[in-house]
Design a protein around this motif. Structure first.
Motif, PDB file in Angstrom:
ATOM      1  N   GLY A   1       0.789  -1.224   0.000  1.00 59.87           N
ATOM      2  CA  GLY A   1       0.000   0.000   0.000  1.00 59.87           C
ATOM      3  C   GLY A   1       0.815   1.265   0.000  1.00 59.87           C
ATOM      4  N   ASN A   2       2.099   1.175   0.335  1.00 57.27           N
ATOM      5  CA  ASN A   2       2.986   2.330   0.317  1.00 57.27           C
ATOM      6  C   ASN A   2       3.923   2.258  -0.883  1.00 57.27           C
ATOM      7  N   LEU A   3       4.665   3.346  -1.119  1.00 54.53           N
ATOM      8  CA  LEU A   3       5.604   3.392  -2.239  1.00 54.53           C
ATOM      9  C   LEU A   3       7.007   3.029  -1.774  1.00 54.53           C
ATOM     10  N   TYR A   4       7.588   2.036  -2.433  1.00 48.84           N
ATOM     11  CA  TYR A   4       8.978   1.643  -2.209  1.00 48.84           C
ATOM     12  C   TYR A   4       9.634   1.617  -3.582  1.00 48.84           C
ATOM     13  N   VAL A   5      10.530   2.547  -3.826  1.00 48.57           N
ATOM     14  CA  VAL A   5      11.099   2.665  -5.165  1.00 48.57           C
ATOM     15  C   VAL A   5      12.527   3.181  -5.073  1.00 48.57           C
ATOM     16  N   SER A   6      13.372   2.731  -6.002  1.00 49.76           N
ATOM     17  CA  SER A   6      14.770   3.165  -6.064  1.00 49.76           C
ATOM     18  C   SER A   6      15.131   3.520  -7.491  1.00 49.76           C
ATOM     19  N   LEU A   7      16.012   4.488  -7.621  1.00 49.61           N
ATOM     20  CA  LEU A   7      16.550   4.909  -8.911  1.00 49.61           C
ATOM     21  C   LEU A   7      18.051   4.693  -8.900  1.00 49.61           C
ATOM     22  N   MET A   8      18.554   3.965  -9.898  1.00 56.95           N
ATOM     23  CA  MET A   8      20.000   3.768 -10.052  1.00 56.95           C
ATOM     24  C   MET A   8      20.467   4.474 -11.306  1.00 56.95           C
ATOM     25  N   PHE A   9      21.595   5.166 -11.207  1.00 54.87           N
ATOM     26  CA  PHE A   9      22.158   5.851 -12.368  1.00 54.87           C
ATOM     27  C   PHE A   9      23.648   6.045 -12.156  1.00 54.87           C
ATOM     28  N   ARG A  10      24.382   6.220 -13.244  1.00 55.19           N
ATOM     29  CA  ARG A  10      25.805   6.531 -13.164  1.00 55.19           C
ATOM     30  C   ARG A  10      25.986   8.035 -13.021  1.00 55.19           C
ATOM     31  N   THR A  11      27.044   8.440 -12.331  1.00 58.71           N
ATOM     32  CA  THR A  11      27.323   9.860 -12.175  1.00 58.71           C
ATOM     33  C   THR A  11      28.821  10.104 -12.098  1.00 58.71           C
ATOM     34  N   GLY A  12      29.228  11.231 -12.642  1.00 60.40           N
ATOM     35  CA  GLY A  12      30.618  11.657 -12.533  1.00 60.40           C
ATOM     36  C   GLY A  12      30.819  12.704 -11.463  1.00 60.40           C
ATOM     37  N   ALA A  13      29.811  12.902 -10.620  1.00 57.55           N
ATOM     38  CA  ALA A  13      29.902  13.906  -9.559  1.00 57.55           C
ATOM     39  C   ALA A  13      30.991  13.550  -8.567  1.00 57.55           C
ATOM     40  N   ALA A  14      31.571  14.567  -7.965  1.00 57.57           N
ATOM     41  CA  ALA A  14      32.568  14.347  -6.916  1.00 57.57           C
ATOM     42  C   ALA A  14      31.911  13.651  -5.735  1.00 57.57           C
ATOM     43  N   PRO A  15      32.632  12.740  -5.060  1.00 59.73           N
ATOM     44  CA  PRO A  15      32.050  12.065  -3.892  1.00 59.73           C
ATOM     45  C   PRO A  15      31.493  13.026  -2.845  1.00 59.73           C
ATOM     46  N   SER A  16      32.114  14.189  -2.706  1.00 59.30           N
ATOM     47  CA  SER A  16      31.649  15.158  -1.720  1.00 59.30           C
ATOM     48  C   SER A  16      30.280  15.732  -2.068  1.00 59.30           C
ATOM     49  N   ALA A  17      29.876  15.627  -3.340  1.00 59.45           N
ATOM     50  CA  ALA A  17      28.579  16.158  -3.770  1.00 59.45           C
ATOM     51  C   ALA A  17      27.450  15.149  -3.633  1.00 59.45           C
ATOM     52  N   LEU A  18      27.777  13.887  -3.416  1.00 58.50           N
ATOM     53  CA  LEU A  18      26.735  12.858  -3.413  1.00 58.50           C
ATOM     54  C   LEU A  18      25.694  13.035  -2.301  1.00 58.50           C
ATOM     55  N   PRO A  19      26.055  13.504  -1.092  1.00 55.25           N
ATOM     56  CA  PRO A  19      25.003  13.727  -0.089  1.00 55.25           C
ATOM     57  C   PRO A  19      23.945  14.721  -0.545  1.00 55.25           C
ATOM     58  N   GLN A  20      24.284  15.580  -1.498  1.00 52.44           N
ATOM     59  CA  GLN A  20      23.302  16.540  -2.018  1.00 52.44           C
ATOM     60  C   GLN A  20      22.139  15.843  -2.717  1.00 52.44           C
ATOM     61  N   LEU A  21      22.343  14.595  -3.126  1.00 54.04           N
ATOM     62  CA  LEU A  21      21.272  13.875  -3.809  1.00 54.04           C
ATOM     63  C   LEU A  21      20.058  13.658  -2.911  1.00 54.04           C
TER      64      LEU A  21
END
Length: 243
Positions: free
Chosen positions: A46-66
């Protein structure tokens, strides 16, 4: 898929096998759903459980911004699906609230693909028609607060384009200033009292926003405090300032 252990774990497995994505994986039910720091995420039908996978060239320090990108996209999707929902707001680092009660959580993870490029997985758990009771914080669901049935399928239909739009705006961190402005527009009110708990310490202060990297800014008893990680709780003083 009708039933999975964890949509995030399934997405990570695809990345480790070399799937380039972008790939969306959803489930009607999770048997091993998880939140931040390995916590269990109750995952009934009854609830939403969903994940998105993608490749990124972002700096590791920027990943928490996701987590901020994902929250802004989710708020847009909720408004499109469950309107009118009043007093909807984002709580750092990864929660969406309605009337001080948690309605959704976000989990961001990363792994290395076989070609040594970086793959990210963003998972959303959204209470559409059910919310758990007896937790250390208030919870609610979209059907309850909107006064009508809200389906996971309808919410996902709006979340996917909203996420594509905001990922493009984020631009691997180069557009975080615009994401930050959108996030702050739907954040808790400034000066909301908060308590931040980590493995090492507990910090109390009043919410001041987030900085240019996405870190939490508080005004503590002895001055400004910047928080990089931790669990954030609304304390008793927040009742008068949120909602």
């Amino acid at each position: 898929m009708a039933r999975l252990g964890s949509t995030n774990e399934e997405a990570l497995a695809h990345a480790r096998r070399g799937d380039a994505g972008p790939l969306w994986i959803s489930a009607d039910q999770q048997t091993q759903g998880r939140g931040r720091r390995g916590r269990s995420w109750v995952s009934p039908v009854g609830n939403l459980y969903v994940s998105l996978m993608f490749r990124t060239g972002a700096a590791p320090s920027a990943l928490p911004q996701l987590a901020h990108v994902a929250a802004v996209a989710l708020v847009q999707a909720i408004r499109a699906t469950a309107s009118p929902v009043s007093r909807l707001c984002i709580k750092w680092p990864n929660d969406v609230l309605v009337d001080k009660a948690k309605v959704a959580g976000i989990l961001v993870e990363a792994t290395m693909a076989p070609d040594r490029t970086q793959a990210c997985v963003i998972g959303w758990g959204v209470n559409c028609s059910y919310h758990p009771e007896g937790l250390a914080y208030l919870t609610t669901d979209l059907s309850r607060v909107s006064g009508r049935a809200i389906s996971a399928a309808d919410l996902l239909q709006h979340l996917r384009p909203a996420m594509a739009e905001h990922l493009a705006l984020w631009d691997e961190g180069r557009g975080f200033g615009e994401i930050r402005a959108l996030w702050l527009a739907d954040a808790l009110p400034v000066d909301t009292p908060l308590t931040v708990r980590s493995d090492r310490e507990q910090v109390e202060g009043r919410f001041q926003g987030i900085d240019g990297q996405g870190r939490l800014l508080l005004l503590g008893p002895h001055g400004p405090v910047t928080v990089e990680a931790g669990d954030v709780f609304l304390d008793e003083r927040s009742a008068a300032s949120v909602g």
